[in-house]
Design a protein around this motif. Structure first.
Motif, PDB file in Angstrom:
ATOM      1  N   TYR A   1      -5.177   8.855  -3.784  1.00 58.21           N
ATOM      2  CA  TYR A   1      -4.577   7.827  -2.922  1.00 58.21           C
ATOM      3  C   TYR A   1      -5.363   6.520  -3.018  1.00 58.21           C
ATOM      4  CZ  TYR A   1      -3.467   5.143   1.228  1.00 58.21           C
ATOM      5  OH  TYR A   1      -3.127   4.127   2.080  1.00 58.21           O
ATOM      6  N   ALA A   2      -6.699   6.625  -2.966  1.00 64.68           N
ATOM      7  CA  ALA A   2      -7.525   5.416  -2.991  1.00 64.68           C
ATOM      8  C   ALA A   2      -7.336   4.640  -4.287  1.00 64.68           C
ATOM      9  CB  ALA A   2      -8.994   5.801  -2.812  1.00 64.68           C
TER      10      ALA A   2
ATOM     11  N   ALA B   1      -7.417   8.636   3.810  1.00 62.10           N
ATOM     12  CA  ALA B   1      -6.594   9.691   3.236  1.00 62.10           C
ATOM     13  C   ALA B   1      -7.172  11.061   3.557  1.00 62.10           C
ATOM     14  CB  ALA B   1      -6.478   9.500   1.723  1.00 62.10           C
TER      15      ALA B   1
ATOM     16  N   ALA C   1     -12.971  -1.297  -0.154  1.00 59.36           N
ATOM     17  CA  ALA C   1     -11.574  -0.947   0.112  1.00 59.36           C
ATOM     18  C   ALA C   1     -11.238   0.420  -0.472  1.00 59.36           C
ATOM     19  CB  ALA C   1     -10.652  -2.018  -0.478  1.00 59.36           C
ATOM     20  N   LEU C   2     -11.757   0.717  -1.654  1.00 55.71           N
ATOM     21  CA  LEU C   2     -11.513   2.010  -2.285  1.00 55.71           C
ATOM     22  C   LEU C   2     -12.102   3.137  -1.445  1.00 55.71           C
ATOM     23  CD1 LEU C   2     -10.460   3.216  -5.125  1.00 55.71           C
ATOM     24  CD2 LEU C   2     -12.892   3.408  -5.617  1.00 55.71           C
TER      25      LEU C   2
ATOM     26  N   GLN D   1      -3.849   3.018  -4.345  1.00 52.41           N
ATOM     27  CA  GLN D   1      -3.808   1.798  -3.532  1.00 52.41           C
ATOM     28  C   GLN D   1      -4.538   0.664  -4.242  1.00 52.41           C
ATOM     29  OE1 GLN D   1      -3.794   1.564   0.839  1.00 52.41           O
ATOM     30  NE2 GLN D   1      -5.909   0.877   0.648  1.00 52.41           N
ATOM     31  N   ASP D   2      -5.679   0.966  -4.852  1.00 48.67           N
ATOM     32  CA  ASP D   2      -6.407  -0.055  -5.600  1.00 48.67           C
ATOM     33  C   ASP D   2      -5.534  -0.633  -6.708  1.00 48.67           C
ATOM     34  OD1 ASP D   2      -9.294  -1.149  -6.519  1.00 48.67           O
ATOM     35  OD2 ASP D   2      -8.198  -0.461  -8.290  1.00 48.67           O
TER      36      ASP D   2
ATOM     37  N   LEU E   1       0.024   7.147   3.209  1.00 48.18           N
ATOM     38  CA  LEU E   1      -1.038   8.141   3.216  1.00 48.18           C
ATOM     39  C   LEU E   1      -0.480   9.504   2.818  1.00 48.18           C
ATOM     40  CD1 LEU E   1      -2.942   7.104   6.450  1.00 48.18           C
ATOM     41  CD2 LEU E   1      -3.915   7.181   4.159  1.00 48.18           C
TER      42      LEU E   1
ATOM     43  N   HIS F   1     -12.897   3.148   1.795  1.00 47.28           N
ATOM     44  CA  HIS F   1     -12.225   3.283   3.086  1.00 47.28           C
ATOM     45  C   HIS F   1     -10.830   3.901   2.912  1.00 47.28           C
ATOM     46  CE1 HIS F   1     -15.425   0.752   4.737  1.00 47.28           C
ATOM     47  NE2 HIS F   1     -15.032   1.184   5.913  1.00 47.28           N
ATOM     48  N   SER F   2     -10.151   3.602   1.818  1.00 47.36           N
ATOM     49  CA  SER F   2      -8.849   4.218   1.563  1.00 47.36           C
ATOM     50  C   SER F   2      -8.999   5.721   1.373  1.00 47.36           C
ATOM     51  CB  SER F   2      -8.202   3.596   0.320  1.00 47.36           C
ATOM     52  OG  SER F   2      -7.949   2.229   0.511  1.00 47.36           O
TER      53      SER F   2
ATOM     54  N   ALA G   1       0.835  -1.200   0.000  1.00 42.75           N
ATOM     55  CA  ALA G   1       0.000   0.000   0.000  1.00 42.75           C
ATOM     56  C   ALA G   1       0.871   1.251   0.000  1.00 42.75           C
ATOM     57  CB  ALA G   1      -0.899  -0.002   1.231  1.00 42.75           C
TER      58      ALA G   1
END
Length: 230
Positions: A67-68, A173, A165-166, A71-72, A34, A168-169, A31
């Protein structure tokens, strides 16, 4: 069974010395860090459903989404290369440097692109009316038909997990950048179809995220002040 003191565990984690790998370069499939202050995000991670009347900083919104999606791309795409990547439609009410309206987030350009559809009254879209007051609502959706075709019945579960997950990321952030918000179930089904084109197939809603600026805390009353005078 005793309750877990999550606040105490967080403080222990933050006070712990760095591990040997903490300073290493980010590995493929790891990952990304942040974008703001991760300590700040961990200490204030709680769902907030009320926001300041001031607009949300547009840069914070874009950075949280960037960021999301990064990470994805690093975690989900290598693990499930044939699973459709979720998309984000952003409903903007009060965001600095972003016009009111419906936007789609473009990961390649790291920007919000206006959509031709008009912004509907957010109170018509949500069950909990406090979300209608949020400066920005992020609706995460995905191609459910393609997920089912490529992964069978389990494709629905995988797509829901990837969308969650997207969201929550992006929420974490945003917290690290000083905003507040809450992940929630998303917009109402009929309203989503009518106003946002969420058809349950190629554009199937997965989850929602409300974001805004934190409300200022009221000053503590001075000795002798009467509570009813506030």
């Amino acid at each position: 069974m005793p309750l877990i003191d999550t606040a105490g565990l967080t403080e222990q984690l933050l006070a712990a010395p760095p591990t040997a790998s903490a300073s290493a370069d980010v590995r493929p499939g790891a990952a990304p860090p942040l974008p703001g202050d991760p300590v700040h995000a961990l200490r204030r991670r709680s769902a907030q459903r009320h926001w300041a009347p001031e607009p949300l900083d547009g840069e914070v919104l874009v950075k949280a989404l960037a960021y999301a999606f990064e990470q994805d791309d690093q975690l989900w795409r290598p693990a499930f290369p044939t699973l459709p990547t979720p998309a984000a439609t952003v409903l903007v009410q009060r965001v600095l440097d972003v016009p009111e309206g419906c936007h789609r987030y473009e990961p390649e350009g790291r920007r919000l692109v206006p959509e031709p559809r008009a912004l509907p009254p957010l109170a018509d879209l949500v069950l909990q009316l406090e979300f209608a007051e949020a400066p920005a609502l992020v609706v995460v959706h995905g191609d459910l038909a393609a997920a089912l075709e490529r992964h069978g019945a389990g494709g629905h579960r995988l797509l829901l997990a990837r969308g969650a997950a997207l969201a929550h990321s992006a929420w974490l952030a945003a917290l690290s950048l000083g905003a507040v918000g809450s992940v929630f179930a998303g917009v109402l089904g009929a309203a989503g179809r009518t106003h946002l084109g969420l058809d349950g197939s190629g554009r199937a809603q997965l989850i929602g995220l409300a974001l805004g600026s934190p409300r200022r805390a009221r000053p503590a009353p001075a000795p002798g002040d009467r509570i009813g005078e506030w």
